[in-house]
Design an enzyme around this catalytic site. Structure first.
Site, PDB file in Angstrom:
ATOM      1  N   GLY A  14     -24.325 -50.650 -13.360  1.00 45.94           N
ATOM      2  CA  GLY A  14     -23.150 -50.297 -12.593  1.00 45.94           C
ATOM      3  C   GLY A  14     -22.110 -51.399 -12.639  1.00 45.94           C
ATOM      4  CB  VAL A  15     -18.463 -51.283 -12.275  1.00 45.56           C
ATOM      5  CG1 VAL A  15     -17.297 -52.252 -12.217  1.00 45.56           C
ATOM      6  CG2 VAL A  15     -18.370 -50.428 -13.534  1.00 45.56           C
ATOM      7  N   GLY A  16     -19.569 -54.238 -11.263  1.00 43.78           N
ATOM      8  CA  GLY A  16     -19.493 -55.182 -10.155  1.00 43.78           C
ATOM      9  C   GLY A  16     -20.029 -56.540 -10.525  1.00 43.78           C
ATOM     10  CG  ASN A  17     -18.069 -59.878  -8.901  1.00 39.51           C
ATOM     11  OD1 ASN A  17     -17.496 -59.873  -9.981  1.00 39.51           O
ATOM     12  ND2 ASN A  17     -17.415 -59.931  -7.757  1.00 39.51           N
ATOM     13  CB  VAL A  18     -24.557 -57.981  -7.933  1.00 35.62           C
ATOM     14  CG1 VAL A  18     -26.076 -58.055  -8.049  1.00 35.62           C
ATOM     15  CG2 VAL A  18     -24.106 -58.698  -6.655  1.00 35.62           C
ATOM     16  CD  GLU A  20     -21.670 -44.623 -14.469  1.00 33.01           C
ATOM     17  OE1 GLU A  20     -21.458 -43.597 -13.815  1.00 33.01           O
ATOM     18  OE2 GLU A  20     -21.778 -45.752 -13.964  1.00 33.01           O
ATOM     19  CB  ILE A  51     -23.365 -49.999   1.247  1.00 33.96           C
ATOM     20  CG1 ILE A  51     -22.081 -49.832   0.427  1.00 33.96           C
ATOM     21  CG2 ILE A  51     -23.036 -50.462   2.665  1.00 33.96           C
ATOM     22  CD1 ILE A  51     -21.150 -48.749   0.961  1.00 33.96           C
ATOM     23  CE  LYS A  76     -16.997 -56.943   5.868  1.00 28.44           C
ATOM     24  NZ  LYS A  76     -15.659 -57.151   5.238  1.00 28.44           N
TER      25      LYS A  76
END
Length: 505
Positions: free
Chosen positions: A271-275, A296, A366, A410
């Protein structure tokens, strides 16, 4: 006016060149528009902004004007942001990542249908989504025979061109013409009962044609542009991302030793993202050779693997790169054209193909609950983040799947491991491995109570682990014992966060 070095080679279509404002004027209020674009690549750059300006003017004059937008996945501020800002979208599907668009969705000012990416084209063909009035598609060039050279993303473009009553093209002169030949557009899909097996047996197989096709009579306008895609900005892998990557690589190494994976692994999806990108970066220095990708989106980490020779080939529906990686790609495009295949997303995400190839899937989340249910889309149960994207296509059908996240968010106010997910996108039945910077929980073959203990022990942050253990211990003393819960408390962490800003008591 036609450019002197125009890439529009079809004589009849050359007569349809006009400005973006003129093309936008051809779009009627209430239209449903299929636009190109997949994860910040291949989206139209000029027409959405011209349409937004027209909508704004109509609203200023007191006249209603909204449209519905279908795409491949997320686009960019020039499309989603521009149209959302002027309250120009009534319905959006199937995935977005724009902050203005997100705000409109979560305040009820825009409808959003969150869909598995593999479902979009077929649901459009089935007629489940309604009628498609116009397709607005970015291409690299229009060939003499009227076919189109695709861009850095294929997405649902084939379907939009097939189904739309009318077609508007953006011909982007910024994109390298050397992309020609990198695409594999498969025209063999059909709807039941005429469907036939998709003859794709390896990640690098080509089963289609290099160009998109469309009846020239449907094309009502062409706009020539010269604009870049939105470059994806990847943060350098932080300590948490590197630890997650290390856990996954160690796990894969162990699976190879046990004979459950071949030494070159199986095709990788990320998947897309930094991790996710950090995991791919970890594989660059890992022990595996001869890797393949079936995913993808081709992002920086996978491009690095191809360039280094660690990955033989990569199949995707789009290429979404940082500015530096894009320079590398375009500067050596002949090298990559032999090793990268771009497909329609109905093929890149096709559940049967994913299952048959035995894809190893790695996707972010999430939150996860103690039984392995996964929330990929909603913050505190009600607010949409981006959408499920293709994670469900790959997770349910993969040979092996990983869901990854830091254990807290957070600044520690939120635990990403909770008693019960506030929204479920992937059930416990589809989840095999959960990984945080704290550790890796292999859930295969475990009962719900066994899964809960492993997730608490391996994945929860130390600040929240005692709270989770206390909840689980008390739940086992009350009610049903297959999947123990205290229903009055199961979502109390989320409720407390809404009221106080923190899940901590």
């Amino acid at each position: 006016m036609l450019r002197p070095t125009s890439r529009i080679l079809h004589p009849g279509l050359r007569q349809k060149v006009m400005s973006a404002a003129e093309a936008a004027a051809l779009i009627e209020p209430g239209s449903t528009i299929g636009m190109s674009g997949f994860t910040g690549a291949g989206y139209p750059k000029a027409i959405p902004q011209a349409l937004a300006a027209r909508i704004s003017a109509e609203h200023d004059a007191g006249r209603p004007f909204r449209v519905s937008i279908w795409t491949g996945a997320s686009t960019a501020p020039e499309l989603d942001g521009a149209l959302a800002k002027v309250d120009g979208m009534d319905m959006r599907l199937p995935f977005q990542s724009d902050p203005i668009c997100r705000e409109k969705i979560n305040t009820g000012k825009m409808h959003f249908t969150d869909m598995h990416l593999s479902h979009v084209a077929q649901h459009a063909w089935f007629g489940f989504l309604g009628h498609l009035n116009i397709a607005v598609i970015e291409v690299c060039a229009v060939n003499e025979d009227g076919s189109f050279v695709p861009t850095m993303a294929v997405g649902n473009n084939k379907t939009w061109l097939d189904l739309a009553d009318k077609v508007i093209l953006e011909v982007n002169n910024r994109l390298p013409l050397e992309l020609d030949g990198m695409h594999d557009i498969y025209y063999g899909t059909a709807i039941p009962p005429q469907r036939k097996p998709i003859p794709l047996y390896g990640p690098h197989d080509r089963i289609g044609v290099p160009h998109l096709h469309c009846d020239p009579g449907k094309v009502i306008a062409i706009v020539e542009t010269d604009a870049p895609d939105r470059n994806t900005v990847f943060a350098a892998p932080d300590e948490n991302s590197e630890r997650i990557a290390a856990y996954i690589i160690d796990f894969l190494t162990h699976e190879v030793k046990l004979g459950r994976l071949p030494k070159e692994l199986l095709p990788l999806q990320s998947g897309v993202g930094n991790v996710a990108n950090a995991v791919l970066a970890g594989l660059l220095n890992g022990p595996f050779e001869g890797l393949t990708g079936y995913t993808e989106v081709l992002q920086d980490g996978m491009l690095d693997l191809v360039r280094a020779g660690k990955m033989k080939s990569a199949s995707a529906s789009a290429i979404s790169l940082s500015a530096q990686a894009l320079d590398e790609f375009t500067g050596n495009i002949d090298f990559y054209r032999d090793r990268v295949v771009l497909r329609p997303q109905e093929i890149s995400n096709h559940p049967e193909v994913v299952r048959r190839l035995g894809v190893i899937a790695m996707n972010s989340m999430i939150e996860a609950d103690i039984y392995g249910n996964i929330n990929s889309t909603h913050v505190l149960g009600t607010s949409m983040m981006n959408g499920i994207g293709g994670s469900g296509d790959f997770a349910r059908n993969s040979y092996l799947n990983f869901f990854v996240t830091p254990s807290i968010a957070k600044a520690g106010k939120i635990s990403c491991i909770v008693p019960m997910c506030s929204h479920v996108d992937h059930t416990e039945h589809d989840t095999q491995v959960i990984v945080t910077e704290q550790g890796l929980a292999d859930l295969r073959g475990l009962s719900p109570r066994q899964r809960a203990q492993v997730i608490i022990d391996k994945c929860a942050h130390p600040d929240y682990r005692p709270m989770l253990q206390d909840y689980f211990d008390r739940a086992r003393k009350s009610g049903g014992q297959h999947t123990p819960h205290i229903l009055g408390e199961a979502l109390s962490w989320h409720d407390r966060c809404l009221k106080t800003g923190s899940m901590k008591p």
